[in-house]
Write an enzyme that holds these catalytic residues in place. Structure first.
Site, PDB file in Angstrom:
ATOM      1  N   LEU A 172       0.874  -1.236  -0.033  1.00 25.88           N
ATOM      2  CA  LEU A 172      -0.108   0.012  -0.003  1.00 25.88           C
ATOM      3  C   LEU A 172       0.680   1.370  -0.033  1.00 25.88           C
ATOM      4  CD1 LEU A 172      -2.631  -1.141   2.755  1.00 25.88           C
ATOM      5  CD2 LEU A 172      -2.979  -0.920   0.117  1.00 25.88           C
ATOM      6  N   LYS A 174       5.030   3.129   1.312  1.00 22.81           N
ATOM      7  CA  LYS A 174       6.080   3.002   2.096  1.00 22.81           C
ATOM      8  C   LYS A 174       6.273   4.285   3.138  1.00 22.81           C
ATOM      9  CE  LYS A 174       9.182   0.536  -0.734  1.00 22.81           C
ATOM     10  NZ  LYS A 174      10.427   0.739  -2.024  1.00 22.81           N
ATOM     11  N   GLY A 178       8.973   1.797   7.570  1.00 26.66           N
ATOM     12  CA  GLY A 178       8.917   0.659   6.840  1.00 26.66           C
ATOM     13  C   GLY A 178       7.657   0.878   5.901  1.00 26.66           C
ATOM     14  N   ASP A 290      -1.721  18.212  14.725  1.00 29.13           N
ATOM     15  CA  ASP A 290      -0.956  18.169  13.597  1.00 29.13           C
ATOM     16  C   ASP A 290      -1.900  17.771  12.425  1.00 29.13           C
ATOM     17  OD1 ASP A 290       1.039  18.218  11.770  1.00 29.13           O
ATOM     18  OD2 ASP A 290       1.938  16.110  12.069  1.00 29.13           O
TER      19      ASP A 290
HETATM   20  P1  AMP Z   1       2.737   5.792   6.581  1.00 25.38           P
HETATM   21  O1  AMP Z   1       3.846   4.975   7.151  1.00 25.38           O
HETATM   22  O2  AMP Z   1       1.635   5.948   7.384  1.00 25.38           O
HETATM   23  O3  AMP Z   1       3.344   7.193   5.966  1.00 25.38           O
HETATM   24  O4  AMP Z   1       2.250   4.902   5.301  1.00 25.38           O
HETATM   25  C1  AMP Z   1       2.759   4.917   4.077  1.00 25.38           C
HETATM   26  C2  AMP Z   1       1.815   4.734   2.812  1.00 25.38           C
HETATM   27  O5  AMP Z   1       1.092   3.595   3.108  1.00 25.38           O
HETATM   28  C3  AMP Z   1       0.756   6.103   3.136  1.00 25.38           C
HETATM   29  O6  AMP Z   1       1.203   7.026   2.426  1.00 25.38           O
HETATM   30  C4  AMP Z   1      -0.432   5.360   2.552  1.00 25.38           C
HETATM   31  O7  AMP Z   1      -0.391   5.462   1.162  1.00 25.38           O
HETATM   32  C5  AMP Z   1      -0.349   3.867   2.921  1.00 25.38           C
HETATM   33  N1  AMP Z   1      -1.173   3.640   3.928  1.00 25.38           N
HETATM   34  C6  AMP Z   1      -0.902   3.702   5.263  1.00 25.38           C
HETATM   35  N2  AMP Z   1      -1.752   3.326   6.154  1.00 25.38           N
HETATM   36  C7  AMP Z   1      -2.704   2.977   5.451  1.00 25.38           C
HETATM   37  C8  AMP Z   1      -3.940   2.568   5.450  1.00 25.38           C
HETATM   38  N3  AMP Z   1      -4.429   2.087   6.733  1.00 25.38           N
HETATM   39  N4  AMP Z   1      -4.794   1.875   4.404  1.00 25.38           N
HETATM   40  C9  AMP Z   1      -4.475   1.987   3.209  1.00 25.38           C
HETATM   41  N5  AMP Z   1      -3.205   2.487   2.958  1.00 25.38           N
HETATM   42  C10 AMP Z   1      -2.280   2.914   3.832  1.00 25.38           C
END
Ligand code: AMP
Length: 432
Positions: A172, A174, A178, A290
């Site tokens: 989905l 990064k 991670g 934020d």
């Molecule tokens: P983050 O580490 O939260 O920045 O997540 C990285 C990327 O993963 C985000 O920019 C979203 O595109 C995707 N992502 C994170 N959490 C979710 C979620 N709960 N459902 C769908 N996509 C997600």
């Protein structure tokens, strides 16, 4: 529409309060690539049915008192046997030993046949690839701080989770610490979730152990249709895994970048949902601090979800003076280093309203940080003529220098600009 009872049973399948063998128990230009989903015809219908649920039906009116605990059933239930997936495109992670098996949770057995037909996409082996090259074991205090496991957490213990409990699907995105994958639980009724991995040693390098722990603790206790649900979490030597509600339409910021700005109708619906979520957060003494488009995700029906709690503060009766967040969304009291309250979120809601309609935050000054700072402190607000008088009124009432003069959230939700566009059905914000 699922009944409250059905939803409670579904939640119980994830939130099992005992472990097995016990009897009761900054704008970054995101690089996420949205892959087109296979099974496009039915997938969104199925996902809205089988994505791990919110504790509320989609059109339930949320109230302070109906908030958290009443729907989180603590019925003892037992984990299902880790079974092989029927989905041939899905690879099962095999990094660690499986847990002892037990009988499937009976409540949701019926859902299985349909739920396994949802294609969660092809796993690219990213967790294993990363694990070879990324992160190190952490020791001492940091290891203790990051030994995060929802099965032993004080307030809402869940069943014990492990990477082998999931079929892993498409990536989905990064994040800083991670990758995030679409996954399905092997335990009935095989919920669709987003599984987010965080590397402990990278968290320690960035010195955000406490912040991450706080984010997890806060998010785990929140239950609201416009707040991304955290169902559980677990860890191994190098990583923490967060079991998050799957936000089917991804990042709101991507939409904003794609369209430049949103229609007033769409903006109004998002702001209504934000005000609802913020009312709930504030009732729990959580100040978000934020709020910005980058921290918002969209559910399968286009509904807004607050998805990031990195800067949240749990502050019962407390006023804080730490400077945090992105400058564009900070209120005068924070840029000036004065004490602040939950009214910082009212200001941010005003900035968000402006940015949704106009495509850029109101005090942005490309000449630099200092110029933005000055514009915020002077409340140098220029609203373009294209903005309707009602929207202009709401923005102006939220962007008040004196926090006490900012329009309260309950009045935001009754404001003519909000009422005008509110749909009678479920509170979603489908693009117009
Ligand atoms: P983050 O580490 O939260 O920045 O997540 C990285 C990327 O993963 C985000 O920019 C979203 O595109 C995707 N992502 C994170 N959490 C979710 C979620 N709960 N459902 C769908 N996509 C997600």
């Amino acid at each position: 529409m699922a009944s409250i009872g059905a939803v409670t049973r579904q939640i119980a399948a994830l939130e099992i309060s005992s472990k097995p063998n016990t009897t009761g128990s900054t704008r970054s230009g995101a690089t996420h690539q949205k892959k087109p989903s296979q099974n496009t015809g039915n997938v969104s219908k199925l996902l809205s049915k089988f994505a791990a649920p919110h504790p509320f039906p989609a059109n339930a009116t949320h109230t302070k008192s109906g908030s958290s605990s009443s729907l989180a059933s603590k019925q003892p239930s037992r984990p299902a046997s880790p079974t092989k997936t029927t989905n041939t495109t899905t690879t099962t992670a095999t990094l660690t030993k499986p847990k002892p098996t037990a009988a499937p949770a009976p409540a949701a057995a019926k859902a299985t046949a349909t739920n396994t037909t949802i294609d969660i996409g092809k796993y690219d082996g990213g967790f294993e690839i990363d694990d070879e090259t990324r992160g190190e074991k952490v020791y001492g205090e940091a290891a203790a701080e990051l030994a995060l496991d929802s099965s032993v957490c004080g307030i809402r213990p869940t069943r014990e989770w492990h990477l082998t409990d999931f079929d892993i699907g498409r990536p989905l995105g990064k994040g800083k610490f991670g990758r995030v994958y679409m996954v399905r639980t092997k335990v009935e009724p095989r919920y669709i979730l987003a599984l987010k991995c965080l590397y402990k040693s990278e968290i320690v390098q960035s010195r955000v152990e406490k912040q991450i722990r706080r984010e997890i603790e806060i998010q785990q206790n929140l239950r609201h249709p416009h707040i991304l649900r955290l169902y559980g979490y677990f860890h191994d030597e190098k990583r923490i895994f967060l079991m998050l509600e799957f936000a089917g339409r991804g990042e709101l910021y991507k939409q904003l970048t794609k369209y430049g700005s949103f229609s007033e109708k769409r903006s109004s619906r998002y702001i209504d949902q934000m005000a609802d979520a913020l009312t709930y957060l504030h009732s729990k003494h959580v100040i978000h601090r934020d709020i910005k488009p980058e921290n918002l995700l969209l559910g399968i029906n286009g509904e807004l979800k607050i998805g990031d709690f990195g800067w949240s503060v749990h502050a019962p009766g407390n006023r804080r003076t730490t400077l945090c967040g992105t400058l564009d969304y900070l209120p005068p009291e924070m840029v000036e280093g004065r004490e602040h309250s939950e009214k910082v979120d009212y200001w941010a809601l005003g900035v968000l309203t402006y940015e949704f309609i106009c495509g850029a935050p109101p005090f942005e000054d490309l000449t630099g940080y200092n110029a933005t700072y000055k514009r915020i402190a002077r409340v140098d607000l220029k609203i373009p003529p294209k903005v309707s008088p009602e929207a202009r009124d709401l923005i102006t009432r939220l962007l008040q220098y004196d926090p006490e003069k900012r329009i309260p959230l309950n009045e935001v939700r009754r404001h003519p600009w909000i009422v005008k566009y509110r749909s009678k059905g479920p509170s979603t914000a489908t693009p117009s």
